[in-house]
Enzyme design. Sequence first.
Site, PDB file in Angstrom:
ATOM      1  N   GLU A 269      25.178  39.810  -3.808  1.00 57.19           N
ATOM      2  CA  GLU A 269      24.592  40.980  -4.463  1.00 57.19           C
ATOM      3  C   GLU A 269      25.573  41.696  -5.383  1.00 57.19           C
ATOM      4  O   GLU A 269      25.186  42.417  -6.289  1.00 57.19           O
ATOM      5  CB  GLU A 269      24.116  41.945  -3.373  1.00 57.19           C
ATOM      6  CG  GLU A 269      22.920  42.729  -3.762  1.00 57.19           C
ATOM      7  CD  GLU A 269      22.059  43.088  -2.556  1.00 57.19           C
ATOM      8  OE1 GLU A 269      21.584  44.205  -2.531  1.00 57.19           O
ATOM      9  OE2 GLU A 269      21.870  42.235  -1.672  1.00 57.19           O
ATOM     10  N   ARG A 293      16.133  43.981  -0.996  1.00 57.59           N
ATOM     11  CA  ARG A 293      16.007  42.522  -1.041  1.00 57.59           C
ATOM     12  C   ARG A 293      14.563  42.075  -0.882  1.00 57.59           C
ATOM     13  O   ARG A 293      14.118  41.119  -1.507  1.00 57.59           O
ATOM     14  CB  ARG A 293      16.867  41.908   0.076  1.00 57.59           C
ATOM     15  CG  ARG A 293      18.336  42.057  -0.212  1.00 57.59           C
ATOM     16  CD  ARG A 293      19.199  41.549   0.905  1.00 57.59           C
ATOM     17  NE  ARG A 293      20.595  41.573   0.474  1.00 57.59           N
ATOM     18  CZ  ARG A 293      21.598  41.152   1.215  1.00 57.59           C
ATOM     19  NH1 ARG A 293      21.362  40.675   2.433  1.00 57.59           N
ATOM     20  NH2 ARG A 293      22.829  41.187   0.763  1.00 57.59           N
TER      21      ARG A 293
END
Length: 464
Positions: A269, A293
């Site tokens: 990420e 997510r």
Amino acid sequence: MAEKFQPLSVSKLEDSYDAVIIGSGGTGLSAAIQAHELGLKVAVFEKEEELGGNTNRASSGMNAAETNVQLKHGVIDNVADFYRETYKDGGRLNDKDMLGYFVYHTAPAIDWLADHGIKLDDITVTGGMSKKRTHRPASMAPIGGFLVKSLLDVVAKEDIPVFNDTKVTSLFQDDEGRINGVKINANGLIKAIDAKAVILATGGFGASKEYIERFRPDLKDYKTTNQPGATGDGLKLAENVGAELMQMNLVQVHPTVQQDHPHVYLIGEAVRGEGAILVNAQGKRFINELNTRKIVSNSITALPEHSAYLIFDQGIRDRAKAIEFYDKVGLVVHGDTIEDLAKKLKMDPETLAQTVTTWNEAVESHNDQEFGRTTGMDRGIEKPGFFAIHIAPAIHYTMGGIHITPKTQVLDGNGDVIRGLFAAGEVAGGLHGNNRVGGNSIAETVVFGRQAGQQVTLYVRKQK
């Protein structure tokens, strides 16, 4: 180059320990160090040959709020905000007591690591967070390998016994239901070992076809980012002594996973946190890239191709060191210009160029009118070269697991504590609700690994 850590040979196994720790990831190693430093005689058993479990694969960092590191970077944060955002991002399904313990113990965990020479001096941001809370080494190296190697250095210095290729096959209970030992299989050597307490730090079930099919049959054909050993062994051990499992249907799919090769690679990420954008096959953005997510994964799955591209430049690449590894293994497409990159991705060059121009203007004015993104906007996409990675969602993390108290005590179906049994890390359920925030799993391994080490010490002292 430091020497590689050598686990002990099974000939060094003793007949009894104060505490046996099952699993050698961030949780197990933190628990072992903490309990050992508080005076317990401990041993760590790892079924795989390689130590470190899924922790090795973590790339972004370790979330913590109100740290001195944040202040050094000019970030003023608040633990209550950290709690609120994590609770909201978890669909308000997080165990509130566990979450409360967690957020208030992240800053001390950063300090505890630093006290052991493990310094996380740089920060970045992940999806679902309003502030830079994701701590990582100043080298910006991926957190997982760095943490495992650093913890193993401490373990070596303190002479804590670690055995690999050693699978715990069952837990022993006395007449009163207390856990008092384990049975192991170390390369064919079957042995019973006495222990006053056992800590399960065995990780999740993201690589278990059996558990995924049992609790989430809709995901059974998805690929996984997990190491092959993440098969839920700790869940079986716990279930066999009456432990309750909770929220087992809550499985996280990670949005950015490269799946075009036999080996599946998670693209951390931090790449988006440092400024990358996501575009569809036409070269257009379609989502706030740093939403949770769950939301980002669902939006990619909803595209006709069920996949997308991460687009970034050299400036972002310089801030996310994991990209060097992704490039080395052949996952990164290169372009001299945005138009050049678009041609290689079989996109209309004008469309991608327009997307990037619009994004750079949004960064400049700090106003993403298209999708309302507010974080990961420290730099635009303008420094040559230009790069892309093809990604699609894959099974990443299992939020459900063993039902525990904030003291890491394992509960049975009646809500009673199974004495002598503790669990922490991904094997335990409840902390993350229906969506784990990037950077919270590494924080969980250290916060609850330490807690397990402390609670096991209190328990063993009482036994003595």
